[in-house]
Every structure is written in C-alpha cells, then in structure tokens.
Design a protein around this motif. Structure first.
Motif, PDB file in Angstrom:
ATOM      1  N   GLY A  41       0.704   6.243  -6.946  1.00  0.00           N
ATOM      2  CA  GLY A  41      -0.565   6.928  -7.188  1.00  0.00           C
ATOM      3  C   GLY A  41      -0.476   8.410  -6.922  1.00  0.00           C
ATOM      4  O   GLY A  41      -1.038   9.230  -7.660  1.00  0.00           O
TER       5      GLY A  41
ATOM      6  N   LEU B 247       0.373  -4.249  -7.730  1.00  0.00           N
ATOM      7  CA  LEU B 247       0.590  -2.832  -7.438  1.00  0.00           C
ATOM      8  C   LEU B 247      -0.357  -1.964  -8.265  1.00  0.00           C
ATOM      9  O   LEU B 247      -0.921  -0.992  -7.755  1.00  0.00           O
ATOM     10  CB  LEU B 247       2.043  -2.458  -7.725  1.00  0.00           C
TER      11      LEU B 247
ATOM     12  N   SER C 241       1.920   1.709  -3.543  1.00  0.00           N
ATOM     13  CA  SER C 241       0.807   2.212  -4.360  1.00  0.00           C
ATOM     14  C   SER C 241       0.528   3.677  -4.052  1.00  0.00           C
ATOM     15  O   SER C 241       0.157   4.449  -4.944  1.00  0.00           O
ATOM     16  CB  SER C 241      -0.453   1.370  -4.116  1.00  0.00           C
TER      17      SER C 241
ATOM     18  N   ASP D  21       0.818  -1.205   0.000  1.00  0.00           N
ATOM     19  CA  ASP D  21       0.000   0.000   0.000  1.00  0.00           C
ATOM     20  C   ASP D  21       0.855   1.260   0.000  1.00  0.00           C
ATOM     21  O   ASP D  21       0.487   2.267  -0.609  1.00  0.00           O
ATOM     22  CB  ASP D  21      -0.932  -0.008   1.216  1.00  0.00           C
TER      23      ASP D  21
ATOM     24  N   ARG E 136      -3.916  -1.931  -6.648  1.00  0.00           N
ATOM     25  CA  ARG E 136      -4.048  -1.086  -5.466  1.00  0.00           C
ATOM     26  C   ARG E 136      -3.953   0.403  -5.841  1.00  0.00           C
ATOM     27  O   ARG E 136      -4.673   1.243  -5.295  1.00  0.00           O
ATOM     28  CB  ARG E 136      -2.961  -1.415  -4.439  1.00  0.00           C
ATOM     29  N   THR E 137      -3.076   0.711  -6.789  1.00  0.00           N
ATOM     30  CA  THR E 137      -2.923   2.105  -7.223  1.00  0.00           C
ATOM     31  C   THR E 137      -4.191   2.591  -7.923  1.00  0.00           C
ATOM     32  O   THR E 137      -4.624   3.736  -7.737  1.00  0.00           O
ATOM     33  CB  THR E 137      -1.712   2.253  -8.156  1.00  0.00           C
TER      34      THR E 137
ATOM     35  N   TYR F 170      -6.773   3.433  -5.363  1.00  0.00           N
ATOM     36  CA  TYR F 170      -6.395   4.693  -4.718  1.00  0.00           C
ATOM     37  C   TYR F 170      -6.781   5.886  -5.591  1.00  0.00           C
ATOM     38  O   TYR F 170      -7.407   6.850  -5.120  1.00  0.00           O
ATOM     39  CB  TYR F 170      -4.885   4.659  -4.460  1.00  0.00           C
TER      40      TYR F 170
END
Length: 459
Positions: A47, A119, A43, A40, A122-123, A126
């Motif tokens: 992000g 990755l 990310s 996280d 999760r990005t 976000y």
C-alpha cells in the motif's frame, strides 16, 4: 563563498531535520505494524508503494509554487505572492480529486501487482483511509512550498517534528487498539497519518492567516476563482516536477520487484541498501531545496551573477558533504549493516550493495543539488527528460540486462542485485553529468533564463 555556504546551511538544516522526521514516519509504521502481523506488514509495504507513488507525483506538482513565489519574494513583489498561493490551493483541490479517486478505488493497481485476495483486502482498507487525508496533505504541501520560498523553513520543520512525536502514541492506539478503539493493524497506522495530515494542514492555514511572517502576503484577504493563466504557469512548471518524482519513486519500486526474484535474503539486503541510500539522500535534498530557494530569490532581484555563484556553491556543498558521508559509510559499513540485521546471511547479501551505495551517493548528491538549482531558474522539463532516460532507460533497463545476465556472458560481479545497483549508479552518473552541463549553460549570466524574465515559466 563562505557567506553563500552559510546562507545555504541556514536554510538547509531545518529542511534536513523535517525530511528525516518524514523518513522516521515510515520506519515507525514498519516497526510497529510488523509487530502486529505479517499480513498487515505486507499490506503496508504494498500500500505504501502505491500511496507514495501517487502522493509524490501530485504533491510534486505543487512544488512549482516555490520558484514562482521565490522569484516574487526576491523581486520585492510580495504583494503578488498571495494570489499565487490562492491559485496553488485551487490546484491542490483539483489534484485531490485525482488522488482520492486512485487511492479509494485501488483495485486496478492491486490486480497489476497480482495481490492475493486477503492481501488485496487489507491493502485496500489501508489505502482508503489514506485517501481521506490526501486533500490535507496537499494543502500542507502548499504551506511547505510557500514557507521555503520566503525563507521560513523552520515553521515546517517544527510541525514535522511535532507530527513525529504525535505519531508514536496514535500508532500505538490505532494499531493495537485500546480505550474503545479496536485493534486495526496496518489501517490503524494509516488513520494516524490521516489525522496528523489534517492537523498539520489546519495549523498551516492558521499560520498563513495570522502569523506576522505570512499575514503580509494577504493570502486570505480576498477570494478569487481559479485564474487559468496562473494555473497554466503552475502546471507548466509543476507537471514535469511531479513526473520527475514519479520517475524516481517507480524506478526504485520496480527495482525491488525485480530483485524479489533473487530470494528473500537478497531482497532484505537490497532493502537495507535502499533505506541507507534514502537516508543519505536527505542531506543533498535539503541543500538542494535551500539552494533553489536562494537562486530563485536572487534571480527575482535580477542578479544572475550571484544566482550562478549560489548555485555553484550549493552544488559544491552537496558534493563535499557527499564525500564525507561516503567515507563514513565505507569505514563503518559493517557496523551499519549490523545495526539493521543480526542475520549473517542477510548481512553478507547487503555488504556489496552498501559498498556500491556509498559511491552511488556521490553522484546522487550532484544530480539532486543541480536539479534543484535548475528549478530556481524555473527549468523543469529538460531535467525530467534527463531523469526518464537515465533512471528508467539506463537504471531499470540496464539493471535488468545486468541483473538477469541477459547476454549470458557477464561476470558474476555485475549480475544479481549488484547488477541493478551498478546500473542505477551508472544512471546517476549520466543524470549528474547531463544536469551539470545543462546548468552551466543556463546559469550563464548572458543567457535569457539567467535574467529570470517573468514571462518565462519552464523549458
């Protein structure tokens, strides 16, 4: 001079506190998401680099309202500011469509970054949450620009400090879960930011409608559709501003990407130097915004001699503060680095970079304050060209040549991460010198721009 410095400082200190609160947002997210999971945190880093690039470019366009409203305020034509604000809200709506689209469907950008599937997933989560808050963020940018233009930065500062206080419990709740909310990790920090954006935008709109300092502007007394002459004026000023922010953000983003090749400890040392540079930058940024406001108001009042004096004193004030901060960083650099990391190898990698940053800040302060002084004259295009040539050409291009020792004959002192920072400092020397020379010409009371002619919007 003392009177000018006092006026600039009165406007600058609330801006400085507000900007430091914004930086604290990023620090909080990094520290709290880092405790949740490494994935996280990665990310969040990826992000955030995408989000900042998109949001700063779009919100930078809306800062065009500041010199336009400032000229009208200084000219005693406050009754015309309301329409300019309405037009800025329409422009914010149009820009929101672009921002939401890019952030809600970020797959092309993630492919460009070559992010692995986990990755990237999760990005994406976000960024999609942050996309929802883009319209609110841009509405608040309009409120921010208007408040600064009419010398009311404390309103914005108060909201930004309150936002920071709210951010801590919301982050804790959404990142780690509780009270019926599952642990969301990195996307939880995005949800906290989005909710805060909407709250700030709502309060900003309420203040514009009801507070006595804004009510006289009659922003919401009548409805109007987009007026293309005003939209064009905003874009003519704003597009170069947005591009200049994009140039600055991407130059540092690509710099970090290149420095990744030198290993994690070198990259960590670079991050310390970059973060310190960003904190130092807040002081000339605040002085620059205050200077730009006062210059635009004075030009609106048709007093080019005072406008030039205010601009000069703002630049000198930023330079003087930079000398003080540079001296402090040089004297305390070991202690500063120790506050960032206990790792001796990372500290060793950071030390030469922090030393460079101390000197680099001197030129950063001059280019920043001079660039904002030019915005007071509604000058944005030429500075953006200067930034592109300096930051992308000399900073990134020269950094690549030095950092990777392309000629193969460079001394070790100028290679690796230090090479990138030396090139970056050289780019700021060029930008500061070029902008200062250009400002001296533009601000001459006999120059047409110094007269603040209302038909002139940008060069």
């Amino acid at each position: 001079m003392f009177e000018h410095v006092k006026r600039i400082a009165t406007l600058a200190w609330p801006v400085l506190i507000g900007q430091l609160a914004i930086i604290a947002f990023g620090v909080l997210d990094t520290a709290m998401v880092g405790r949740y999971s490494a994935l996280d945190l990665a990310s969040l880093g990826l992000g955030n680099s995408i989000y900042i690039s998109v949001y700063m470019a779009l919100s930078g366009i809306l800062i065009a309202l500041m010199p336009i409203a400032g000229h009208l305020f200084g000219a005693g034509r406050s009754n015309e500011i309301g329409n300019e604000v309405r037009q800025a809200f329409w422009l914010a709506a149009g820009l929101s469509v672009i921002g939401v689209a890019v952030l809600a469907w970020p797959a092309p950008l993630l492919r460009l970054a070559d992010a692995p599937p986990e990755l990237a997933g999760r990005t994406t989560a976000y960024l999609q949450i942050l996309a929802i808050g883009v319209p609110a963020g841009l509405v608040f940018r309009v409120f921010n620009s208007l408040s600064t233009a009419i010398s009311k930065p404390r309103m914005v500062m108060t909201l930004q400090v309150i936002d920071l206080a709210i951010k801590v419990p919301l982050n804790t709740w959404f990142i780690f879960g509780g009270w019926g909310i599952p642990a969301l990790g990195g996307p939880g920090s995005a949800l906290a930011t989005t909710l805060i954006n909407f709250g700030s935008a709502a309060i900003g709109l309420f203040l514009i409608a009801r507070h006595r300092d804004y009510r006289a502007l009659a922003v919401f007394e009548r409805f109007c559709w987009p007026q293309w002459r005003h939209q064009l004026a905003l874009l003519k000023l704003g597009l170069p501003m947005g591009l200049s922010y994009l140039i600055e953000v991407t130059s540092y983003t690509f710099m970090a990407i290149f420095i990744t090749h030198f290993g994690t400890r070198v990259l960590a040392g670079h991050q310390i130097a970059a973060n310190l540079g960003a904190v130092l930058y807040m002081t000339p940024l605040a002085i620059g915004i205050a200077t730009s406001t006062l210059v635009s108001q004075t030009l609106g009042a048709r007093d080019p001699v005072q406008a030039r004096a205010l601009g000069l004193h703002g630049i000198l004030m930023a330079g003087g503060m930079a000398v003080v901060l540079t001296s402090l960083v040089l004297a305390l650099r070991h202690q500063i680095i120790a506050a960032y990391t206990p790792d001796s190898l990372v500290a060793a990698a950071a030390l030469p970079l922090v030393t460079i940053v101390a000197f680099y800040h001197l030129f950063d302060a001059i280019q920043c304050s001079t660039g904002f002084a030019l915005r007071g004259y509604k000058i944005t295009t030429i500075p953006t060209i200067i930034y592109a040539v300096a930051l992308w050409g000399v900073g990134l291009g020269g950094g690549y040549v030095l950092g990777f020792n392309v000629p193969g004959t460079l001394p070790e002192l100028f290679t690796g991460a230090r090479g990138f920072w030396f090139a970056n400092m050289a780019s700021l020397v060029i930008a500061a010198t070029s902008l200062l020379i250009y400002w001296l010409r533009i601000s001459n009371p006999s120059h047409r721009y110094a007269m603040g002619h209302p038909s002139i919007h940008a060069e």
